[in-house]
Design a protein around this motif. Sequence first.
Motif, short mmCIF file in Angstrom:
data_model
loop_
_atom_site.label_atom_id
_atom_site.label_comp_id
_atom_site.label_asym_id
_atom_site.label_seq_id
_atom_site.Cartn_x
_atom_site.Cartn_y
_atom_site.Cartn_z
N GLY A 34 -7.21 -3.78 -9.42
CA GLY A 34 -7.55 -2.47 -9.99
C GLY A 34 -8.31 -1.60 -9.01
N LEU A 35 -9.26 -2.20 -8.31
CA LEU A 35 -10.03 -1.46 -7.32
C LEU A 35 -9.14 -1.00 -6.17
N ALA A 36 -8.27 -1.89 -5.68
CA ALA A 36 -7.36 -1.54 -4.58
C ALA A 36 -6.39 -0.44 -4.99
N ARG A 37 -5.92 -0.46 -6.23
CA ARG A 37 -5.01 0.60 -6.71
C ARG A 37 -5.69 1.96 -6.71
N THR A 41 -4.06 1.97 -2.39
CA THR A 41 -2.72 2.45 -2.70
C THR A 41 -2.39 2.16 -4.16
N SER A 42 -1.84 3.14 -4.84
CA SER A 42 -1.60 3.02 -6.28
C SER A 42 -0.40 2.16 -6.63
N ASN A 43 0.52 1.94 -5.70
CA ASN A 43 1.75 1.23 -6.04
C ASN A 43 1.70 -0.27 -5.69
N LEU A 44 0.57 -0.89 -5.98
CA LEU A 44 0.42 -2.34 -5.82
C LEU A 44 0.80 -3.04 -7.12
N GLU A 62 1.14 -6.84 -3.79
CA GLU A 62 1.99 -6.24 -2.76
C GLU A 62 2.52 -4.92 -3.30
N SER A 63 2.64 -3.95 -2.40
CA SER A 63 3.14 -2.65 -2.84
C SER A 63 4.64 -2.72 -3.08
N HIS A 64 5.10 -1.90 -3.98
CA HIS A 64 6.54 -1.78 -4.19
C HIS A 64 7.03 -0.53 -3.47
N TRP A 65 8.31 -0.52 -3.16
CA TRP A 65 8.91 0.56 -2.41
C TRP A 65 8.75 1.89 -3.15
N SER A 66 8.38 2.95 -2.43
CA SER A 66 8.22 4.25 -3.05
C SER A 66 8.41 5.37 -2.04
N SER A 76 0.66 14.18 -8.48
CA SER A 76 -0.16 13.31 -9.32
C SER A 76 -1.05 12.46 -8.44
N LEU A 77 -2.08 11.91 -9.06
CA LEU A 77 -2.96 11.00 -8.32
C LEU A 77 -2.19 9.76 -7.89
N PHE A 78 -1.31 9.25 -8.77
CA PHE A 78 -0.51 8.08 -8.40
C PHE A 78 0.33 8.37 -7.16
N ALA A 79 1.03 9.51 -7.16
CA ALA A 79 1.88 9.86 -6.03
C ALA A 79 1.07 10.06 -4.76
N SER A 80 -0.10 10.66 -4.88
CA SER A 80 -0.90 10.91 -3.68
C SER A 80 -1.49 9.63 -3.11
N LEU A 81 -1.69 8.61 -3.94
CA LEU A 81 -2.24 7.33 -3.46
C LEU A 81 -1.18 6.30 -3.13
N ALA A 82 0.08 6.56 -3.50
CA ALA A 82 1.15 5.59 -3.24
C ALA A 82 1.42 5.50 -1.75
N SER A 83 1.79 4.31 -1.31
CA SER A 83 2.10 4.08 0.10
C SER A 83 3.60 3.96 0.27
N THR A 84 4.12 4.52 1.35
CA THR A 84 5.53 4.36 1.67
C THR A 84 5.75 3.12 2.53
N GLN A 85 4.66 2.54 3.02
CA GLN A 85 4.74 1.32 3.81
C GLN A 85 4.32 0.13 2.95
N ARG A 86 4.76 -1.06 3.34
CA ARG A 86 4.38 -2.26 2.60
C ARG A 86 2.90 -2.53 2.81
N VAL A 87 2.20 -2.73 1.69
CA VAL A 87 0.78 -3.06 1.70
C VAL A 87 0.62 -4.38 0.96
N VAL A 88 -0.16 -5.28 1.52
CA VAL A 88 -0.40 -6.59 0.93
C VAL A 88 -1.89 -6.75 0.69
N MET A 89 -2.24 -7.36 -0.42
CA MET A 89 -3.65 -7.61 -0.73
C MET A 89 -3.86 -9.10 -0.93
#
Length: 123
Positions: A34-37, A41-44, A62-66, A76-89
């Motif tokens: 939740g904190l990392a999202r 990045t919001s798309n974890l 792990e982030s999903h493709w976006s 939106s906040l979700f779109a502005s925080l989403a990553s286009t690259q793969r992110v792993v936590m």
Amino acid sequence: MSDDAVQLEKRIRFALSILGESNSHHEFEALCLGLARRRITSNLLPATGPVSSGGDQGRDAESHWSKLPRELPGTSLFASLASTQRVVMACTIQATAIPGKIRKDLASICGQGTPLTASSTSR
């Protein structure tokens, strides 16, 4: 530091120290996710999968493709925080031998599954 801040820090440290005793590592992972999202990045999404067939490969999330940040910037906040690259936590409640734990997690994360260009481990 105020007395309230000192007391809060002590309570947090104590709560972290007893997570293992109450088998609460899943709740800790959910908190970290939740904190990392909200901060990274919001798309974890939480990692899933049976351990016997590879499990989460050391990846707690792990982030999903976006393409949202490119296609709908600032909508939106979700779109502005989403990553286009793969992110792993990866996160852990382990309190000792942290450098070794980080090395082991990174070897697992980078040694299998979808390739990465960078990863981050936190406690």
